[in-house]
Write an enzyme that holds these catalytic residues in place. Structure first.
Site, PDB file in Angstrom:
ATOM      1  CB  SER A   1      13.357  22.192 -15.779  1.00 33.66           C
ATOM      2  OG  SER A   1      12.713  23.326 -15.945  1.00 33.66           O
TER       3      SER A   1
ATOM      4  CE  LYS B   1      11.905  18.801 -11.373  1.00 32.67           C
ATOM      5  NZ  LYS B   1      10.689  19.260 -11.981  1.00 32.67           N
TER       6      LYS B   1
ATOM      7  CG  HIS C   1      -1.668  -1.272   1.577  1.00 30.74           C
ATOM      8  ND1 HIS C   1      -3.000  -1.601   0.994  1.00 30.74           N
ATOM      9  CD2 HIS C   1      -1.297  -2.409   2.124  1.00 30.74           C
ATOM     10  CE1 HIS C   1      -3.399  -2.692   1.462  1.00 30.74           C
ATOM     11  NE2 HIS C   1      -2.469  -3.135   2.304  1.00 30.74           N
TER      12      HIS C   1
END
Ligand code: ARG
Length: 451
Positions: free
Chosen positions: A274, A280, A153
């Site tokens: 980016s 990034k 989960h």
């Protein structure tokens, strides 16, 4: 090719709508191999002289060379690869070329070509899958003992080793390899001799043709052989499921490379920046692999949908089998190659992984197991440990600092060692567990299987 009964030329829109040579040209090596085998059988049956056979064989080999060298001019007016090659052959060698299509139809020809194509692609994809497995085994070896949380989960469950996690994907890819091998067994049957749908009054030696093309035998029902596209569906399914596996791997890596997890880093060469945000470093290869899995699933559904309503035998709808097939195969080749390169260069941030697995709470199950060893039924043990967990949460203290003796005398006085992660992993001695020793055994086994 069929001008006999027609008085009008095919409309250019119909040509544009119906041509397949812009993509089925890539079947050429198989089409040519099939034609040579077919011609040889014609010669053996007395329908071609030795000279005519050599003219056909030589002409076809020259055409193959020209296609390989990029010197062949494909014409959409000749619809598909089969008619392009046959027409050019006849132009080059004259009357012998016009005999080649005896006892053959494009229907058994296209089924033969696509079976041979699938067979050779399965062989090269298998090698590519093996390479990706080896890359994962390589990482599993390096990180055989690296502790990290295992999730259910997407919640931290129990500690595992990173090596065990990598090897999970080796297992999946192994099933993909065996699914392709299974499809290969079933598809390696020669449809040649089925003609348009009902065989031929000219009985060529089907077994000899099959043998020359490396088929394991001949099809036993001409109508089925012409209408069947199961083999394409099977390949597309195997690739779709393999794509799903790669997509799940991608998702794991995307999570691991996020700042929130920070479990792993990809090499600069396998990430992108980016255009706006200078900081990034994006896992585009993983995202593209996950995204392209949509096409792999779509291609399978497209093929099944094209076939589902068709009466026997050949219907032109079947021409729509090729683009999904080619697309899935091309997509998978690239995905496997780039993922192999990326996995080999992936580094794990072992400190971050270990820190995330360090919460003693992850060994709550092991604590319950200890109670069972002390004679407590598991359901009761689960409840007692649950109480200890509640005390830990309420007091904001680690589980190993809870006074367990206050909860039950069954805990005994040796619980401290339960919370040693290395010991916890080492005490899982059954096959299939994340124990580093077993992971190393599996690494050795895979290395010998894959080599
Ligand atoms: N290009 C066709 C295909 O891919 C070849 C078979 C054509 N047969 C026919 N009867 N028109 O399906």
């Amino acid at each position: 090719m069929w001008k006999g009964r027609f008085t009008q030329d095919t409309s250019s829109l119909v040509q544009q709508f119906g041509e397949s040579v812009s993509y089925d040209w890539r079947l050429y090596p198989h089409d040519i191999a099939g034609s040579i085998a077919h011609a040889r059988a014609q010669q053996q049956a007395g329908f071609l002289s030795a000279e005519e056979f050599s003219a056909i064989e030589g002409g076809l080999l020259d055409i193959r060379k020209d296609i390989e060298d990029g010197r062949f001019e494909f014409k959409t007016s000749l619809e598909d690869i089969h008619m392009n090659i046959e027409s050019e052959l006849t132009r080059r060698i004259g009357p012998a070329g016009a005999k080649l299509h005896t006892a053959r139809s494009r229907n058994d020809q296209v089924a033969t070509d696509t079976r041979l194509y699938c067979r050779s692609q399965i062989d090269s994809l298998t090698i590519a899958l093996r390479k990706l497995q080896l890359a994962l085994v390589d990482r599993a070896e390096v990180y055989a003992a690296a502790v990290m949380p295992g999730y259910t989960h997407l919640q931290r469950g129990q500690p595992v080793t990173a090596g065990h996690h990598f090897l999970a994907y080796v297992e999946m890819l192994d099933r993909d390899v065996s699914r392709l091998a299974d499809a290969r067994k079933r598809l390696n049957i020669s449809p040649l001799g089925s003609g348009a749908l009902a065989g031929s009054t000219i009985n060529l030696d089907r077994a000899a043709i099959a043998d020359e093309l490396g088929f394991d035998g001949v099809s036993t029902n001409s109508m089925d052989a012409i209408a069947d596209r199961d083999y394409i569906a099977e390949v597309l399914f195997a690739l779709a499921l393999c794509g799903v596996h790669l997509s799940r791997l991608s998702e794991d890596l995307i999570l691991w490379c996020s700042a929130e997890f920070a479990f792993a880093s990809l090499a600069d060469a396998h990430t992108t920046g980016s255009s706006l945000m200078p900081q990034k470093k994006n896992p585009d290869v993983c995202e593209l692999t996950r995204g392209k899995t949509g096409r792999l699933l779509g291609n399978l559904v497209a093929l099944l949908t094209a076939v589902k309503g068709l009466p026997l035998t050949y219907n032109r709808d079947l021409q729509e089998d090729k683009e999904p097939l080619f697309d899935s195969i091309d997509t998978m080749h690239l995905a496997l190659a780039v993922n192999t390169e990326m996995i080999l260069a992936l580094t794990l941030r072992e400190d971050r992984c270990a820190a995330a697995a360090a919460d003693p709470m992850l060994l709550a199950t092991d604590l319950a197991d200890q109670l069972v060893k002390n004679g407590v039924p598991f359901r009761q043990a689960h409840e007692l440990v649950g109480k200890a967990v509640a005390v830990a949460i309420a007091g904001n203290i680690p589980l190993d600092k809870v006074d367990l003796g206050k909860i039950s005398e069954h805990f005994g006085n040796n619980t401290a060692e339960i919370f040693q992660i290395e010991r916890a992993l080492a005490s899982r001695t059954n096959p299939g567990c994340p124990n580093p020793l077993l992971v190393r055994e599996q690494v050795a086994r895979w290395k010998s299987v894959l080599s």
